[in-house]
Design an enzyme around this catalytic site. Structure first.
Site, short mmCIF file in Angstrom:
data_model
loop_
_atom_site.label_atom_id
_atom_site.label_comp_id
_atom_site.label_asym_id
_atom_site.label_seq_id
_atom_site.Cartn_x
_atom_site.Cartn_y
_atom_site.Cartn_z
N GLY A 174 0.84 -1.19 0.00
CA GLY A 174 0.00 0.00 0.00
C GLY A 174 0.87 1.24 0.00
O GLY A 174 2.09 1.15 0.10
N GLY B 36 1.03 5.05 1.84
CA GLY B 36 0.51 6.02 2.80
C GLY B 36 0.91 7.40 2.32
O GLY B 36 1.58 7.54 1.29
N PHE C 290 3.03 9.37 3.56
CA PHE C 290 4.45 9.72 3.68
C PHE C 290 5.37 8.72 2.99
O PHE C 290 6.57 8.76 3.15
CB PHE C 290 4.88 9.94 5.12
CG PHE C 290 4.40 8.89 6.09
CD1 PHE C 290 4.84 7.59 5.97
CD2 PHE C 290 3.52 9.22 7.10
CE1 PHE C 290 4.41 6.63 6.87
CE2 PHE C 290 3.08 8.27 7.99
CZ PHE C 290 3.53 6.96 7.88
N GLY C 291 4.82 7.79 2.25
CA GLY C 291 5.69 6.84 1.56
C GLY C 291 4.96 5.58 1.20
O GLY C 291 3.74 5.59 1.05
N VAL D 236 4.44 1.12 1.61
CA VAL D 236 4.52 -0.01 2.54
C VAL D 236 4.82 -1.26 1.70
O VAL D 236 4.09 -1.57 0.77
CB VAL D 236 3.18 -0.22 3.30
CG1 VAL D 236 3.34 -1.31 4.37
CG2 VAL D 236 2.70 1.07 3.94
N LYS E 262 7.19 0.06 6.36
CA LYS E 262 6.86 1.42 5.90
C LYS E 262 8.15 2.17 5.62
O LYS E 262 9.06 2.17 6.46
CB LYS E 262 6.10 2.19 6.97
CG LYS E 262 4.64 1.94 6.98
CD LYS E 262 3.92 3.00 7.80
CE LYS E 262 2.46 2.60 7.90
NZ LYS E 262 1.64 3.62 8.54
N ASP F 194 -9.35 8.37 13.67
CA ASP F 194 -9.73 7.94 12.33
C ASP F 194 -10.05 6.45 12.33
O ASP F 194 -9.60 5.70 11.47
CB ASP F 194 -8.59 8.26 11.35
CG ASP F 194 -9.04 8.16 9.89
OD1 ASP F 194 -10.26 8.07 9.64
OD2 ASP F 194 -8.17 8.19 9.00
#
Ligand code: AMP
Length: 328
Positions: free
Chosen positions: A21, A23, A25-26, A28, A45, A160
């Site tokens: 995946g 995110g 900030f970068g 995974v 990550k 969240d």
């Protein structure tokens, strides 16, 4: 095996090219790490090259919060961190079945057809069944409540909580994930403008920007509704401002037809206007545990329902609640 988090060396980490995946900030990636001499699967990550200050801070904050929270079987645990050639890596426990929203939607099968989701929306009158049993669904809900009880005992507010932020292991143990928005102060007043996932956010967080564990409980009620509807979209088709007006007037998500009244009652308790009137996560664990034990079917997965759910990968869908997010 005791899961510990530690500073890893680059030799402890092995990365594959499989992307799990991305995110904000970068990315995974699937990999393995050596913990106590044993190589175990890990989701790694990676903070992207040239990440801005905000992303770097978020990455560090996620590590700090995971360290503060400590180990629990119903959260995604930190295995360790590593900095190698200026690049930062965060090794997390692997949750091989991916996120709960996809698992729920993929569990849908139209009775009388071969095709499971994704497929055409059911014709009216068609039966929707699930490959997950009612007890499995309640077990997942109880796991999430247990993980959240642990977070709240550490005074961490998730902010969240939603099915897309719960991950499932290969044996379908649910683990609360994505601490990116978390705050560890018991109460959090949001002062900066930012997009929020309005479909699952508590009324006082939408209106007053106040987040507490009790606002996480509201989100848990929405998550329970997502579970019962096998990944339905809450308030489908309703825009954020209309929803807020209607919530203020007392409107709440209606009972899904396949949901037993007692289970719907639990959702309604989570959506009480006054945060103090909502159950705690410990109350919710007890309630769900006793529902699992009493063998009565609280979710009738053989019943058709008329809730709508949106395709997961559509470019223009607002299924994650972020694309049409509400600014407060
Ligand atoms: P995040 O940046 O935490 O939102 O992660 C982005 C995506 O990576 C998630 O939506 C998952 O699909 C995947 N992912 C993150 N952590 C894990 C994990 N521990 N196990 C499996 N997949 C993960």
């Amino acid at each position: 095996m005791a899961i510990t988090n530690r500073n890893l060396t680059w030799d402890d980490i092995s990365l594959t090219s499989k992307l799990l995946g991305a995110g904000h900030f970068g990315e995974v990636r699937k990999g393995t790490v050596i913990v106590d001499g044993e190589r175990i699967p890990s989701a790694i990550k990676i903070l992207k090259h040239g990440a801005d200050d905000a992303s770097t801070q978020d990455f560090q904050q996620e590590v700090d919060i995971m360290r503060h929270v400590g180990y629990h079987p119903n959260i995604i645990n930190l295995l360790g961190v590593c900095i190698y050639q200026g690049q930062q890596y965060m090794a997390l426990e692997m949750a091989a079945n991916g996120d709960l929203l996809n698992v729920l939607r993929n569990s849908r099968v139209q009775k009388g057809r071969e095709q499971a989701y994704p497929g055409n929306r059911s014709d009216s009158g068609a039966l929707t069944v699930s490959t997950l049993s009612p007890v499995q669904l309640l077990r997942i809900a109880c796991d999430v409540a247990t993980g959240m009880a642990h977070l709240s005992s550490k005074e961490v507010i998730h902010r969240d909580l939603a099915a897309r932020n719960v991950l499932l292991t290969d044996s379908l143990i649910a683990k609360v994930a994505d601490f990116g928005l978390s705050r560890g102060d018991g109460i959090y007043e949001q002062t900066s403008k930012r997009a929020i996932p309005f479909r699952s956010t508590a009324i006082e967080a939408l209106t007053l920007r106040i987040y507490t564990t009790q606002s996480d409980v509201w989100s848990f009620g929405i998550l329970l509704w997502e579970i019962v509807t096998l990944g339905g979209t809450p308030y489908s088709g309703m825009k954020s401002r209309l929803l807020l007006r209607r919530l203020r007037e007392g409107y709440r998500l209606p009972k899904p037809r396949n949901c037993e009244a007692d289970l719907y009652q639990v959702m309604l308790l989570c959506w009480r206007t006054c945060p103090e009137d909502r159950p705690t996560f410990t109350d919710l664990v007890k309630q769900l545990d006793s529902m699992i034990d009493d063998k009565h079917s609280y979710v009738d997965i053989d019943k058709d329902d008329d809730f709508e759910y949106e395709v997961v990968d559509s470019d223009d869908s607002d299924n994650d609640g972020i694309n049409d997010a509400f600014m407060v």
